[in-house]
Structure formats: C-alpha cells, structure tokens
Design an enzyme around this catalytic site. Structure first.
Site, mmCIF file in Angstrom:
data_model
loop_
_atom_site.group_PDB
_atom_site.id
_atom_site.type_symbol
_atom_site.label_atom_id
_atom_site.label_comp_id
_atom_site.label_asym_id
_atom_site.label_seq_id
_atom_site.Cartn_x
_atom_site.Cartn_y
_atom_site.Cartn_z
ATOM 1 N N ALA A 72 0.927 -1.251 0.130
ATOM 2 C CA ALA A 72 0.121 -0.060 0.055
ATOM 3 C C ALA A 72 0.902 1.184 0.079
ATOM 4 O O ALA A 72 1.940 1.155 0.523
ATOM 5 C CB ALA A 72 -0.981 -0.046 1.298
ATOM 6 N N GLY A 122 0.826 -4.963 0.970
ATOM 7 C CA GLY A 122 -0.616 -4.970 0.017
ATOM 8 C C GLY A 122 -0.311 -5.742 -1.264
ATOM 9 O O GLY A 122 -1.212 -6.398 -1.808
ATOM 10 N N GLU A 151 -0.674 -9.352 -0.387
ATOM 11 C CA GLU A 151 -2.044 -9.473 -0.180
ATOM 12 C C GLU A 151 -2.872 -9.620 -1.690
ATOM 13 O O GLU A 151 -3.664 -10.562 -1.693
ATOM 14 C CB GLU A 151 -2.528 -8.393 0.618
ATOM 15 N N GLU A 167 4.642 -4.898 7.238
ATOM 16 C CA GLU A 167 3.751 -3.606 7.994
ATOM 17 C C GLU A 167 4.277 -3.422 9.354
ATOM 18 O O GLU A 167 4.266 -2.453 9.965
ATOM 19 C CB GLU A 167 2.145 -4.089 7.907
#
Ligand code: COA
Length: 260
Positions: free
Chosen positions: A66, A111, A114, A134
């Site tokens: 992200a 992300g 993911e 993260e």
C-alpha cells in the site's frame, strides 16, 4: 476506458492487467485501488475474457505494498475506510468467477503480497520476494493478509511472516504453499502464458463452480462444503459445456467449451 495507473492488454481470451507505477514500485494508492476495482469488474462482465493475469510494471516489483506516503497522514477513520476498500478489492478478485494468475517478478510486499494471495495462482520468478513488512511501520496487514496467509500457509507461517516482517524468497514461499510455481526470470512469461492458455480453454462454468466450492468450503464445516459441492456438481449438468465435454470424450475429439 483510460486508466492512469494501470495498463490493460488482451491476448485472445487472456486479459492482462498491469499495475503501472514503476517509479513507486507499483504501490497501491487509493486511485490505483479504485482503478483495479473497475478493471476487474470489466473483466468479470466481458464474456470474451476467460482468464486474468495480474502483473506489475518494471523489473523490480509486482507491487511493493500500500502507498506508505498516502497512508502516513491517515486518521484511524480514514485507515478503516482504506482497509475496507482494499479488502473489498481483494475479495472481488478472489470471487471474480474467472481464474486470476499473479505474475510476480520482484517484490510482493504488504498489500502486494495480499493482492497476490487474492489471486487463484501465483507464478513467481526466482528473484521475487514475498513479505508482510507492515510491522516495521508500526502497522498490521490491512488488506486481508493476516487471514489469507493463515488460510494459504497456516498459523506458523502467518505469524512468522507478519511478526518478523522479513521477506522470504520465492522458493521459500513455494515450500510454504504460498506460490504455485517458481521459475527462472526468463521463463516467467512463457510459464504464465502457458498456464493462462490452459485455463482459457477450460470449461468456464465448471471453473467457476470449482472456485466457488473451494473458496466457500474453506470457510465451512466439511458437510456444508460437501453439500455445496453437490449443488455445484448438479448445476454443471444443466450446461451445454457438460454435454460438449462428455460427448467429445465419447467421440474421441477435443471439447470446445463456450461457457454456456
Ligand atoms: N509506498 C509508497 N512508495 C513506495 C513504496 C510503498 N509501499 N515502496 C516503494 N516506494 C517508492 C519509494 O518511496 C521510492 O520513491 P522515491 O524514488 O520517490 O523516493 C521508490 O518507490 C523506489 O523505492 P526505493 O525504496 O528507493 O527502492 P529500493 O530498491 O531501495 O527498496 C524496497 C525496495 C521494496 C525494499 C523498499 O522500497 C520498501 O521497503 N518499500 C516498502 C515496502 C513496505 O513496507 N510495504 C508495505 C507497505 S504497508
């Protein structure tokens, strides 16, 4: 449809969606998440599309996570919305009803991992790196990482990757069952293309039934999963493709499936 952060191409029935922010290692900002949502909706509606390949532009990264610069200023409420939008995207990919292959040539972090885990296949270059870093930012995965990693590779791997934040090699990800195939960098495209071509001629309604049964079954008790399988199995008998597949077998020819 013109996208600012994606490049979309078609190769026959294979729709290739490439996240195209290589200067930011294809990091997922809000705009890119929105565009991915639109591109996958388009792929779902387009009968000519049988398979989607999801890739990242450039050599270095599939998607490096992200967008940290964008997240930096978020309030908790904005973070909640960002997480929900990201999770919805991941679920919409997983539930697209058409097989999605992640082509991972470099970093698939946060992300990005993911996103890869929401796909139905992960084909990786030996140079690829997977991780949920993260924790190094004082965060936790927010696009489904704790849950999909747990389901793909079990509690041990989920806790190890998320708690240490240390990326792993594609080979290690393969050993953990996260990655389907690991190949030399120069074999990545041919491997992805061959898998996509194989899936593109498979019976599309049967493929959708298989994905539904496997994904739903992973979330239910065995007897409910088996009942779901029975219903999907029965439904297949209402399709032209099932008649074509069984007839072609008896006529000793190759079946041609039309998704009807
Ligand atoms: N969000 C926003 N920007 C990112 C990013 C992310 N997740 N990952 C990389 N970028 C940007 C960098 O800020 C840099 O931009 P700049 O040139 O404008 O400064 C550019 O992409 C190139 O990255 P850089 O860090 O210089 O490359 P590198 O080869 O030195 O390191 C990584 C590569 C992947 C190890 C490193 O970029 C990294 O750790 N990224 C963050 C990974 C992460 O924590 N992801 C989870 C986010 S929740």
């Amino acid at each position: 449809m013109a996208y600012r952060n994606l490049e979309i191409t078609n190769r026959g029935a294979v729709n290739v969606i490439t996240v195209n922010r290589p200067d930011k290692l294809n990091a997922l900002n809000r705009e890119t998440l929105n565009e991915l949502g639109m591109a996958f909706t388009q792929a779902a509606y387009d009968d000519a599309v049988r398979v989607v390949v999801l890739a990242g532009a450039g050599e270095k990264a599939f998607v490096a996570g992200a967008d940290i610069a964008e997240m930096h200023g978020y309030t908790a409420t904005q973070a909640q919305a960002f997480s929900r939008v990201g999770q919805q995207l991941m679920t919409s990919i997983e539930r697209l009803g058409k097989p999605v292959i992640a082509r991972v040539q470099g970093f698939a972090l946060g992300g990005g991992m993911e996103l890869a885990m929401a796909c139905h296949f992960r084909v990786a270059s030996e140079k690829a790196k997977f991780g949920q870093p993260e924790i190094n930012l004082g965060l936790i995965p927010g696009f489904g990482g704790t849950q999909r990693l747990l389901r793909l590779a079990g509690r041990g791997a989920a806790l190890e990757l998320c708690l240490t934040g240390t990326p792993i090699t594609a080979q290690r990800a393969f050993e953990l069952g996260i990655v389907n195939r690991v190949v030399a960098p120069d074999a990545l495209d041919t491997t992805v293309d061959a898998l996509a071509d194989q899936l593109a001629v498979a019976a599309p309604l049967a493929a959708a039934g298989i994905m539904d049964a496997v994904l739903s079954g992973g979330e239910t008790a065995l007897d409910q999963g088996l009942e779901f399988e029975t219903q999907a199995f029965a439904l297949a008998f209402s399709t032209e493709d099932m008649r074509e597949g069984t007839t072609a077998f008896m006529e000793k020819r190759k079946a041609v499936f039309r998704g009807r």
